[in-house]
Structure formats: structure tokens, C-alpha cells
Motif scaffolding. Structure first.
Motif, PDB file in Angstrom:
ATOM      1  N   GLY A 102       0.792  -1.233   0.000  1.00 40.62           N
ATOM      2  CA  GLY A 102       0.000   0.000   0.000  1.00 40.62           C
ATOM      3  C   GLY A 102       0.813   1.265   0.000  1.00 40.62           C
ATOM      4  N   GLY A 103       2.131   1.165   0.114  1.00 41.96           N
ATOM      5  CA  GLY A 103       2.992   2.339   0.144  1.00 41.96           C
ATOM      6  C   GLY A 103       3.980   2.271   1.289  1.00 41.96           C
ATOM      7  N   GLU A 104       4.627   3.381   1.558  1.00 36.55           N
ATOM      8  CA  GLU A 104       5.618   3.434   2.618  1.00 36.55           C
ATOM      9  C   GLU A 104       4.935   3.788   3.939  1.00 36.55           C
ATOM     10  OE1 GLU A 104      10.172   5.151   3.258  1.00 36.55           O
ATOM     11  OE2 GLU A 104       8.790   6.141   1.866  1.00 36.55           O
ATOM     12  N   ILE A 105       5.346   3.109   5.011  1.00 34.30           N
ATOM     13  CA  ILE A 105       4.791   3.382   6.333  1.00 34.30           C
ATOM     14  C   ILE A 105       5.931   3.596   7.321  1.00 34.30           C
ATOM     15  CG2 ILE A 105       2.689   2.052   5.925  1.00 34.30           C
ATOM     16  CD1 ILE A 105       3.920  -0.169   7.673  1.00 34.30           C
ATOM     17  N   PHE A 106       5.586   4.274   8.411  1.00 31.75           N
ATOM     18  CA  PHE A 106       6.525   4.452   9.522  1.00 31.75           C
ATOM     19  C   PHE A 106       5.991   3.650  10.699  1.00 31.75           C
ATOM     20  CE2 PHE A 106       7.708   6.556  13.483  1.00 31.75           C
ATOM     21  CZ  PHE A 106       9.082   6.633  13.343  1.00 31.75           C
ATOM     22  N   TYR A 107       6.870   2.916  11.334  1.00 29.01           N
ATOM     23  CA  TYR A 107       6.444   2.135  12.494  1.00 29.01           C
ATOM     24  C   TYR A 107       7.269   2.532  13.712  1.00 29.01           C
ATOM     25  CZ  TYR A 107      10.711  -0.659  12.093  1.00 29.01           C
ATOM     26  OH  TYR A 107      12.025  -1.052  12.058  1.00 29.01           O
ATOM     27  N   THR A 108       6.643   2.440  14.849  1.00 22.04           N
ATOM     28  CA  THR A 108       7.355   2.603  16.111  1.00 22.04           C
ATOM     29  C   THR A 108       6.862   1.510  17.053  1.00 22.04           C
ATOM     30  OG1 THR A 108       7.910   4.136  17.930  1.00 22.04           O
ATOM     31  CG2 THR A 108       5.676   4.241  17.074  1.00 22.04           C
ATOM     32  N   ALA A 109       7.766   0.936  17.819  1.00 19.64           N
ATOM     33  CA  ALA A 109       7.424  -0.214  18.667  1.00 19.64           C
ATOM     34  C   ALA A 109       8.118  -0.107  20.012  1.00 19.64           C
ATOM     35  CB  ALA A 109       7.832  -1.516  17.969  1.00 19.64           C
ATOM     36  N   ARG A 110       7.415  -0.590  21.033  1.00 19.08           N
ATOM     37  CA  ARG A 110       7.971  -0.654  22.375  1.00 19.08           C
ATOM     38  C   ARG A 110       7.684  -2.040  22.951  1.00 19.08           C
ATOM     39  NH1 ARG A 110       6.381   5.262  25.045  1.00 19.08           N
ATOM     40  NH2 ARG A 110       7.578   6.523  23.545  1.00 19.08           N
TER      41      ARG A 110
END
Length: 305
Positions: free
Chosen positions: A146-154
């Protein structure tokens, strides 16, 4: 090649070279700045949502769960689970048009609710948290269909003993929870163990595209302004330099063929005006020299008696 060009053409080429070099450097710098700002905007949005979900979990754990704990023996209420509450709140947010492409998941290796089962990418994140136990956060960009995404995880850590009331062994878990989810998943957790990761993904393609479009727009405006500057410089150069020089050249050619009735007018006090003034003095000197040459010589020898 340049020596065969006119002065105006040389200036135009010089300005075009400056335009190309300037736009290349400024365009690259501007694009980098705008993309960096876009990344910071995306990161800030993801972190804000992450903190919001943590707040929802804390609220559920400290205020909702104690009110429902007595009912767990007869009826399991998933609303008492912090992770469930956070996920449901986020799903309500996603119902709004501007957040449909945002996702939140408490990706767990061995979850009670299988909708929280970590996929291959999320499993890699959890395994890295388990391997580097001092690591508190992971973030970055990734490309999906679907395109470029940004992820953040803890990391999700079993930090309280009461978590083990549901996740230690099936024998210790509330019967109402077993009736709902069964005994196959979500057990044998240990206190202090990293069992999963909170993962938020934010769409990045649209924001980065807007940054690129802004960069192109600004470069286009600068190009248009510079094109107008080149045109105005050419007009100024033609009126203030090229035309006076052509006039001086034409008059000098007429003087060189003997037409002394022409006049070098000093129309300005700049270098072009000083050049006309110098040609005017040269013409006067030439006229004086020619008059001396045309003056008849007198007879200086007398006759003897």
C-alpha cells in the motif's frame, strides 16, 4: 566558442549556468530539509499515538479492571484487559476518515486472543527486544504493497504479578476466560519476560509526497523568478551596455573612414559614458593632428642679389 558570441549571449549563458548549479544545490538541500521535516512530523504523530495508547492501558489497569475483577469468575469481560481496551479505542479512532490507514497492535508471540498474534515482521521486532533487553524503542520506515509506512514499537513486558493470574497456567486462569479463549494460547508467561511489542504504524507515503510536491513547487517558483531576473538583466544589458557600445562602435567606424562630423555623446557617468568621453577626446586629437598635416608649409629660404 564563447569568443564568437555577443556580450548579451555570454551573460545569458553565465546566468543559466548559475541557475542550473544554484537550483541543483538548493533543490537537493530543500528536498532534504522538507523530507526530514516530514519524517519528524510522522514520528511525532506515531509517538503521540503510542503515549495515548499507554495512557489507555494504564487507565484500564488502574480504574476499570478493579471494578470488574469480581465478575471474572462468572463472566469474562475483555474490557478489563488493558491491551483489549487500547486496541478498541484505536479501532474507534480508525473509523474517522483521516486515520483509516493508521494501525495499532499489541503483537504477541503467544497471545490469548489470536488477533494479537505477531506476524513475521512483528516477530522480528519482539525477538530483537528479547535479545537486546536494554532496547526501549524501535522505529523506522518500511515499504508495503500500500505504500511506505513508519512504524514505532515498544516492548511489552510482564511487569506485574496480577498479569500471571490469567497467563501463568490454564489451571490458575479464570474459568470464564478459558470458556472464551480456550487453553491452547496465552499461558506460561513469566514475570519480567518480554512477550510482545506495542506497534503503531503511520502512513508515510502521503506526507512524503506532499513534501516532494512542496519542494518541486518551491524550485519551480525560484526558477520562474530567476527566469524573470535573466530577462530583466538582458533588457538592462541591452539598453545600458549593448546599445551604447554598438553606437560607439558605429561612430568609431565612421571616424575611421574620415567622417569627422559625428559626435560621441556622453549619456552617462559610468564606464560606458567614460568610454564615449575617451573616444570624444580621441576624435578631437585626431582632428587637430589632421589640421596640422593639412596646414601649408611656408618658404624659409631667401634669394641672393
Amino acid at each position: 566558442m564563447l569568443k564568437n558570441l555577443q556580450l548579451r549571449q555570454k551573460f545569458t549563458i553565465l546566468l543559466l549556468v548559475i541557475l542550473v548549479i544554484g537550483l541543483s544545490l538548493s533543490g537537493f538541500a530543500l528536498s532534504s530539509v522538507l523530507r526530514q521535516n516530514a519524517r519528524q512530523e510522522i514520528t511525532s504523530t506515531a509517538l503521540m499515538l503510542m503515549e495515548t495508547m499507554i495512557s489507555v492501558r494504564q487507565y484500564t489497569s488502574s480504574q476499570v479492571n478493579p471494578e470488574l475483577v469480581d465478575k471474572l469468575e462468572t463472566e469474562f469481560l475483555p474490557q478489563s484487559v488493558p491491551g483489549y481496551s487500547a486496541r478498541e479505542v484505536f479501532e474507534n479512532l480508525r473509523n474517522k476518515s483521516g486515520y483509516r490507514d493508521f494501525f495499532y497492535k499489541e503483537a504477541t508471540l503467544n497471545p490469548t486472543n489470536l488477533r494479537d498474534k505477531a506476524d513475521s515482521f512483528e516477530t522480528q521486532i519482539v525477538e530483537r527486544f528479547k535479545k537486546e533487553n536494554k532496547l526501549k524503542e524501535l522505529s523506522g520506515f518500511r515499504s508495503i504493497p500500500g505504500g511506505e509506512i513508519f512504524y514505532t514499537a515498544r516492548p511489552l513486558i510482564v511487569s506485574e504479578q496480577k498479569c500471571l493470574e490469567c497467563h501463568d497456567t490454564p489451571e490458575r486462569a479464570p474459568k470464564s476466560m478459558l470458556d472464551r479463549y480456550g487453553t491452547a494460547n496465552g499461558f506460561n508467561w513469566k514475570l519480567g519476560e518480554i512477550v510482545g511489542a506495542q506497534v503503531i504504524t503511520v502512513p508515510a507515503t502521503r506526507v512524503i509526497q506532499k513534501a516532494n510536491q512542496s519542494s518541486i513547487l518551491i524550485v519551480g517558483l525560484v526558477s520562474a523568478v530567476f527566469a524573470i531576473v535573466i530577462f530583466l538583466v538582458n533588457v538592462f544589458l541591452n539598453r545600458q551596455v549593448v546599445r551604447p557600445l554598438k553606437r560607439i562602435t558605429r561612430l568609431a567606424e565612421e571616424v575611421s573612414t574620415g567622417h569627422m562630423d559625428v559626435e560621441f555623446e556622453q549619456l552617462s557617468n559610468d564606464e560606458i559614458g567614460n568610454l564615449a568621453k575617451a573616444f570624444k577626446r580621441m576624435k578631437l586629437s585626431l582632428e587637430m593632428a589632421m589640421r596640422r598635416l593639412k596646414r601649408p608649409h611656408g618658404n624659409t629660404h631667401g634669394t641672393g642679389a
